[in-house]
Design an enzyme around this catalytic site. Structure first.
Site, PDB file in Angstrom:
ATOM      1  N   TYR A 193       0.772  -1.239   0.000  1.00 46.06           N
ATOM      2  CA  TYR A 193       0.000   0.000   0.000  1.00 46.06           C
ATOM      3  C   TYR A 193       0.809   1.298   0.000  1.00 46.06           C
ATOM      4  O   TYR A 193       0.239   2.361  -0.219  1.00 46.06           O
ATOM      5  CB  TYR A 193      -0.994  -0.017   1.163  1.00 46.06           C
ATOM      6  CG  TYR A 193      -2.093  -1.034   0.935  1.00 46.06           C
ATOM      7  CD1 TYR A 193      -3.170  -0.730   0.113  1.00 46.06           C
ATOM      8  CD2 TYR A 193      -2.028  -2.306   1.481  1.00 46.06           C
ATOM      9  CE1 TYR A 193      -4.167  -1.657  -0.131  1.00 46.06           C
ATOM     10  CE2 TYR A 193      -3.027  -3.239   1.243  1.00 46.06           C
ATOM     11  CZ  TYR A 193      -4.087  -2.911   0.439  1.00 46.06           C
ATOM     12  OH  TYR A 193      -5.076  -3.827   0.188  1.00 46.06           O
TER      13      TYR A 193
ATOM     14  N   PHE B 148     -10.064  -5.204  10.653  1.00 43.82           N
ATOM     15  CA  PHE B 148     -11.362  -5.059   9.975  1.00 43.82           C
ATOM     16  C   PHE B 148     -11.297  -5.387   8.509  1.00 43.82           C
ATOM     17  O   PHE B 148     -10.398  -5.538   7.880  1.00 43.82           O
ATOM     18  CB  PHE B 148     -11.929  -3.639  10.149  1.00 43.82           C
ATOM     19  CG  PHE B 148     -10.964  -2.508   9.914  1.00 43.82           C
ATOM     20  CD1 PHE B 148     -10.682  -2.045   8.632  1.00 43.82           C
ATOM     21  CD2 PHE B 148     -10.311  -1.891  10.982  1.00 43.82           C
ATOM     22  CE1 PHE B 148      -9.801  -0.988   8.408  1.00 43.82           C
ATOM     23  CE2 PHE B 148      -9.422  -0.820  10.777  1.00 43.82           C
ATOM     24  CZ  PHE B 148      -9.171  -0.379   9.480  1.00 43.82           C
TER      25      PHE B 148
HETATM   26  C1  LIG Z   1      -2.555  -8.160  -3.692  1.00 47.83           C
HETATM   27  C2  LIG Z   1      -3.521  -8.139  -4.878  1.00 47.83           C
HETATM   28  C3  LIG Z   1      -4.796  -7.417  -4.473  1.00 47.83           C
HETATM   29  C4  LIG Z   1      -2.822  -7.394  -6.019  1.00 47.83           C
HETATM   30  O1  LIG Z   1      -3.726  -7.208  -7.094  1.00 47.83           O
HETATM   31  P1  LIG Z   1      -3.193  -6.949  -8.599  1.00 47.83           P
HETATM   32  O2  LIG Z   1      -4.367  -6.573  -9.397  1.00 47.83           O
HETATM   33  O3  LIG Z   1      -2.377  -8.101  -9.007  1.00 47.83           O
HETATM   34  O4  LIG Z   1      -2.249  -5.691  -8.384  1.00 47.83           O
HETATM   35  P2  LIG Z   1      -1.809  -4.665  -9.529  1.00 47.83           P
HETATM   36  O5  LIG Z   1      -1.519  -5.405 -10.780  1.00 47.83           O
HETATM   37  O6  LIG Z   1      -2.762  -3.531  -9.614  1.00 47.83           O
HETATM   38  O7  LIG Z   1      -0.461  -4.140  -8.883  1.00 47.83           O
HETATM   39  C5  LIG Z   1      -0.310  -2.864  -8.326  1.00 47.83           C
HETATM   40  C6  LIG Z   1       1.106  -2.745  -7.838  1.00 47.83           C
HETATM   41  O8  LIG Z   1       1.253  -3.558  -6.675  1.00 47.83           O
HETATM   42  C7  LIG Z   1       2.336  -4.479  -6.879  1.00 47.83           C
HETATM   43  N1  LIG Z   1       1.941  -5.707  -6.190  1.00 47.83           N
HETATM   44  C8  LIG Z   1       0.821  -6.398  -6.392  1.00 47.83           C
HETATM   45  N2  LIG Z   1       0.767  -7.452  -5.564  1.00 47.83           N
HETATM   46  C9  LIG Z   1       1.893  -7.414  -4.823  1.00 47.83           C
HETATM   47  C10 LIG Z   1       2.402  -8.237  -3.787  1.00 47.83           C
HETATM   48  N3  LIG Z   1       1.748  -9.304  -3.344  1.00 47.83           N
HETATM   49  N4  LIG Z   1       3.586  -7.883  -3.245  1.00 47.83           N
HETATM   50  C11 LIG Z   1       4.253  -6.803  -3.678  1.00 47.83           C
HETATM   51  N5  LIG Z   1       3.791  -5.974  -4.655  1.00 47.83           N
HETATM   52  C12 LIG Z   1       2.645  -6.297  -5.229  1.00 47.83           C
HETATM   53  C13 LIG Z   1       2.455  -4.640  -8.364  1.00 47.83           C
HETATM   54  O9  LIG Z   1       3.743  -5.061  -8.717  1.00 47.83           O
HETATM   55  C14 LIG Z   1       2.150  -3.232  -8.830  1.00 47.83           C
HETATM   56  O10 LIG Z   1       3.311  -2.437  -8.651  1.00 47.83           O
HETATM   57  P3  LIG Z   1       3.588  -1.077  -9.461  1.00 47.83           P
HETATM   58  O11 LIG Z   1       2.623  -0.077  -8.923  1.00 47.83           O
HETATM   59  O12 LIG Z   1       4.988  -0.757  -9.113  1.00 47.83           O
HETATM   60  O13 LIG Z   1       3.345  -1.396 -10.888  1.00 47.83           O
HETATM   61  C15 LIG Z   1      -3.880  -9.586  -5.337  1.00 47.83           C
HETATM   62  O14 LIG Z   1      -2.699 -10.247  -5.675  1.00 47.83           O
HETATM   63  C16 LIG Z   1      -4.601 -10.369  -4.260  1.00 47.83           C
HETATM   64  O15 LIG Z   1      -5.816 -10.387  -4.255  1.00 47.83           O
HETATM   65  N6  LIG Z   1      -3.851 -11.017  -3.331  1.00 47.83           N
HETATM   66  C17 LIG Z   1      -4.441 -11.830  -2.274  1.00 47.83           C
HETATM   67  C18 LIG Z   1      -5.351 -11.049  -1.343  1.00 47.83           C
HETATM   68  C19 LIG Z   1      -4.700  -9.839  -0.731  1.00 47.83           C
HETATM   69  O16 LIG Z   1      -3.556  -9.863  -0.301  1.00 47.83           O
HETATM   70  N7  LIG Z   1      -5.446  -8.725  -0.667  1.00 47.83           N
HETATM   71  C20 LIG Z   1      -5.027  -7.510  -0.009  1.00 47.83           C
HETATM   72  C21 LIG Z   1      -5.807  -7.417   1.254  1.00 47.83           C
HETATM   73  S1  LIG Z   1      -5.203  -6.135   2.333  1.00 47.83           S
END
Ligand SMILES: CC(C)(COP(=O)(O)OP(=O)(O)OC[C@H]1O[C@@H](n2cnc3c(N)ncnc32)[C@H](O)[C@@H]1OP(=O)(O)O)[C@@H](O)C(=O)NCCC(=O)NCCS
Length: 404
Positions: free
Chosen positions: A122, A404
C-alpha cells in the site's frame, strides 16, 4: 484488456466479494458471511472490477468514525481487497485504489486506513505504516503485578443482548481517547464483534462477555474464550483475550487482574495490543509477556488539509512542509503546520516528505525524527524536525483492537 470498474449494486452482494473469498478457500459467500457483513458494509462502498460482467477484483470501505489525537474523524476503513489469481498483475488493484480513493474524497472522509495483508502493497498508494501492535503470551504464574492492588468493583458475565449497550458506550469513549480505534456501531457489535461462530473459535470455548462495574457503573469490559486442555491431569490450556477495554487506569487493571486470575488456565494470550499497553509497567516481569511486534495500521491522508485540521496539536512553533503525493495530487504543495492546523503556504519548505510519511506520523505512532532517520523525510532547515515533533506529540500510542 480493459475492465469495468464501478461501485457494486445491492443485488450484487454478496457475490461481488468473491475475489477475496477465493484466498480464504471459498468460492461463494456462506450465509454466515453475508450475515456478518451485510448490515455493516453498504454495497455502494464496494468497488469491483468486472470482465464480461463477471467480477474479477473488488475492495470495500467501512464508513467509520475513528479516533485521532484530540477526538474522532470520519474515516474510510479499507477491507476485503482481492483480485482473482487469474487476473493478477494487470493493474486491477491500482484501478480499484484509484476509484476507491476518489470516492472517499468525494464523500468527505479525510482519512483512509487499513490492516495490510502484505506490507509491500500500500505504500505506493500513499499509505504509511502508522502503528505497530503486538501479541503476548504469558504464563499465569508469572503474571503478578508489581504490587498488590486493592481489588475494586465487580465483574459480571452477561449475555450478548445485555452486552451491546454498555459495551458500545464504553468503546465509543475509548475510541475518542485512542488514535486508530474506530467506533463500533450496535450492528457491528451484534453481527461482528459479539458474533461467535463455531468456525472462529480456533478450538476454544464460547466467547465470554465480562462487564466490569466500578461504584455500580459500567467501567470496562473483556471478551475472551477459554482453551481448556490438560496433560496427566495438569492443566496446560490458555485464556485467549479477544479484547479488554477499561474507561480508566483502575478499570483496565481490574480487567487484567481478573483475566490473569481465571483458574485451570496455564497461560494468557492476547492480540493486537498497542506498544504502550499498561501491562508493560503493571507487571513485575514484563519480559514474560513475550511481546511480539509487527506492523499494525496503515494510514492514508486522503484530504490532507481536512485531516490535519481535524487533529489536535501540542503548543509549538509552526513548520513548513513540502508534500509529494503522486497518487492524490490534490494534496501536493507546501503546507504550514502549526498548533491551529494546516494551511497552504508560499514559504520555503523546511521539511520535504511523501504523503505516506505524514500518514505514519498522523496518529502519533512515529515521530518525524524517526521517519527522517529512515530517509523518509528530508530536513531542509535546522530544527524543523524538532518543531514538527513538538506539535505532533501525542499522549497515547495508536491502538486498534480489531482487524477489519
Ligand atoms: C494483492 C492483490 C490485491 C494485487 O492485485 P493486482 O491486481 O495483481 O495488483 P496490480 O496489478 O494492480 O499491482 C499494483 C502494484 O502492486 C504491486 N503488487 C501487487 N501485488 C503485490 C504483492 N503481493 N507484493 C508486492 N507488490 C505487489 C504490483 O507489482 C504493482 O506495482 P507497481 O505499482 O509498481 O506497478 C492480489 O494479488 C490479491 O488479491 N492477493 C491476495 C489477497 C490480498 O492480499 N489482498 C489484499 C488485502 S489487504
Amino acid at each position: 484488456m480493459s475492465f469495468e470498474i464501478r461501485a457494486a449494486r445491492p443485488d450484487e452482494l454478496p457475490g461481488v466479494i468473491k475475489p477475496i473469498l477465493h484466498y480464504f478457500g471459498r468460492s461463494e459467500a456462506t450465509p454466515e458471511f453475508a450475515e456478518r457483513f451485510g448490515p455493516i458494509l453498504p454495497a455502494d462502498r464496494i468497488h469491483a472490477a468486472f470482465e464480461d460482467g463477471r467480477v474479477v477484483g473488488s475492495g470495500g470501505v467501512f464508513p467509520f468514525e475513528a479516533g485521532i489525537p484530540g477526538g474522532l474523524i470520519r474515516a474510510a476503513g479499507i477491507t476485503l481487497v482481492g483480485v482473482l489469481p487469474t487476473h493478477r498483475r494487470r493493474g486491477i488493484l491500482r484501478q480499484l485504489m484509484r476509484a476507491q480513493l476518489d470516492d472517499i474524497r468525494e464523500r468527505g472522509e479525510p482519512m483512509a486506513y487499513l490492516w495490510a495483508s502484505e506490507d509491500a502493497l500500500y505504500g505506493r498508494f500513499g499509505y504509511g505504516v502508522a502503528s505497530f501492535s503486538g501479541n503476548v503470551e504469558i504464563p499465569r504464574d508469572r503474571a503478578a503485578f508489581w504490587k498488590d492492588f486493592e481489588p475494586a468493583g465487580r465483574i459480571r458475565l452477561i449475555e450478548k443482548d445485555e452486552a451491546v449497550e454498555p459495551f458500545s458506550r464504553i468503546q465509543r469513549e475509548a475510541a475518542a481517547r485512542h488514535p486508530g480505534m474506530f467506533v463500533r456501531s450496535e450492528d457491528w457489535w451484534r453481527h461482528r464483534r459479539l458474533a461467535d461462530p463455531e468456525a472462529g473459535r480456533e478450538g476454544g470455548g464460547e466467547m465470554v462477555r465480562a462487564l466490569l462495574e466500578l461504584d455500580g457503573r459500567p467501567a470496562g469490559y473483556a471478551l475472551y474464550r477459554l482453551h481448556f486442555s490438560a496433560e496427566r491431569g495438569i492443566p496446560n490450556g490458555y485464556t485467549s483475550v479477544i479484547e479488554a477495554v477499561g474507561d480508566s487506569a483502575e478499570a483496565t487493571r481490574e480487567l487484567w487482574q481478573y483475566l490473569f486470575g481465571i483458574d485451570w488456565m496455564a497461560r494468557v494470550r492476547a492480540q493486537l495490543l498497542p506498544r504502550d499497553h499498561e501491562l508493560f509497567l503493571l507487571l513485575r516481569e514484563p519480559r514474560r509477556l513475550r511481546f511480539d511486534l509487527r506492523d499494525g495500521l496503515w494510514v492514508r491522508l486522503v484530504d490532507l488539509e481536512a485531516a490535519l485540521n481535524a487533529r489536535s496539536y501540542k503548543p509549538g512553533e509552526p513548520v513548513t512542509v513540502e508534500v509529494a503525493d503522486e497518487f492524490c495530487a490534490w494534496n501536493e504543495g507546501v503546507w504550514e503546520l502549526g498548533p491551529e492546523g494546516a494551511s497552504r503556504s508560499s514559504g520555503a519548505p523546511e521539511l520535504r516528505l511523501d504523503v505516506a510519511a505524514l500518514g505514519s506520523a498522523y496518529l502519533g505512532g512515529f515521530t518525524f525524527a524517526q521517519l527522517a532517520r529512515a530517509g523518509r523525510i528530508e530536513e531542509l532547515a535546522d530544527g524543523a524536525l524538532e518543531r514538527a515533533d513538538a506539535l505532533f506529540r501525542t499522549d497515547r500510542y495508536p491502538w486498534c483492537p480489531e482487524i477489519f
